[in-house]
Design an enzyme around this catalytic site. Structure first.
Site, mmCIF file in Angstrom:
data_model
loop_
_atom_site.group_PDB
_atom_site.id
_atom_site.type_symbol
_atom_site.label_atom_id
_atom_site.label_comp_id
_atom_site.label_asym_id
_atom_site.label_seq_id
_atom_site.Cartn_x
_atom_site.Cartn_y
_atom_site.Cartn_z
ATOM 1 C CG LEU A 102 -2.021 -0.998 1.335
ATOM 2 C CD1 LEU A 102 -2.765 -0.840 2.662
ATOM 3 C CD2 LEU A 102 -3.000 -0.847 0.176
ATOM 4 C CG ASP A 103 -0.149 4.877 -2.102
ATOM 5 O OD1 ASP A 103 -0.495 5.543 -1.117
ATOM 6 O OD2 ASP A 103 -0.869 4.732 -3.109
ATOM 7 C CE1 TYR A 104 5.219 8.024 4.773
ATOM 8 C CE2 TYR A 104 4.247 9.948 3.708
ATOM 9 C CZ TYR A 104 4.946 9.384 4.759
ATOM 10 O OH TYR A 104 5.358 10.169 5.797
#
Length: 238
Positions: A102-104
């Site tokens: 999952l991105d930041y």
């Protein structure tokens, strides 16, 4: 057993990451550097080391689901020294890693394990495991825009696979809507790119489910162990 599968089965890394480690000449078998991805290991008799540290097959598998907060990376570390999701599970002694990413800026469901075979299976493109997201997007998508989204969009150098999108809430005064989005692919920042492609950029994004696995009330920043039924479900995915 192939060397990359062996490394994954030891709970060190996923098969893809294991291949990188091998090509970086960090793996030794019986004292000799191995850099052929096709190399086979005798798991009973061979001594396998990574960075001069002995590894062995892991018998104690861990499977957890974490409710990832925004502002955490899903890799072990990065050049900006940002906090990692692994900082949230320091009470687990086994070395675990995420299935997918999952991105930041994205929050929500993230499965972590030391089961390399399961990680490989669930991240392989041929296994179409649905991922469900809840996105707050700018504006209110029209039926035409949602049809484009569902049919597939051209992003960069590829066309996305068919997906699903539906509006579950909207605020015309503040010009945003809440959408449930389901995709089978897992390309980098795909949901954000797809929403931008139909001119409704994401403002907030959360992953709510992966297949039949949900957060089940797990608080943000907390985790729970998967049930036996959930583990069996994931292993049974074809």
């Amino acid at each position: 057993m192939r060397i990359n599968k062996y490394i994954a089965s030891c709970g060190v890394a996923s098969r893809r990451k294991a291949e990188e480690i091998i090509l970086e000449r960090r793996v030794k078998v019986n004292g000799k550097i191995v850099e052929e991805l096709s190399f086979n290991v005798d798991e009973k008799n061979d001594l396998v080391e990574i960075d001069e540290k002995k590894i062995g097959l892991n018998k104690n598998y861990i499977y957890i689901v974490l409710n990832k907060p925004e502002g955490y990376i899903t890799t072990v570390k990065d050049q900006f020294d940002r906090p990692s999701v692994l900082d949230l599970v320091t009470d687990i002694s086994e070395r675990i890693y995420p299935i997918g990413r999952l991105d930041y800026e994205t929050s929500g469901l993230l499965i972590l394990t030391n089961d390399g075979d399961l990680t490989y299976k669930l991240t392989h493109p041929k296994h179409e495991v649905a991922k469900t997201y809840v996105a707050r997007v700018k504006g209110i998508p029209s039926a035409e825009k949602m049809k484009q989204f569902e049919d597939g969009l051209y992003i960069e150098d590829y066309k996305t696979a068919p997906a699903k999108i539906r509006i579950i809430d909207k605020n015309e005064e503040k010009n945003y809507s809440i959408c449930e989005i389901k995709i089978h692919e897992g390309r980098n920042r795909q949901v954000r790119k797809m929403c931008k492609a139909i001119d409704h950029p994401v403002q907030r994004l959360k992953r709510a489910a992966m297949g039949k696995i949900t957060l089940k009330g797990t608080e943000i920043g907390k985790y729970r162990h998967l049930t036996t039924e959930e583990i069996e479900y994931l292993k049974a995915i074809k």
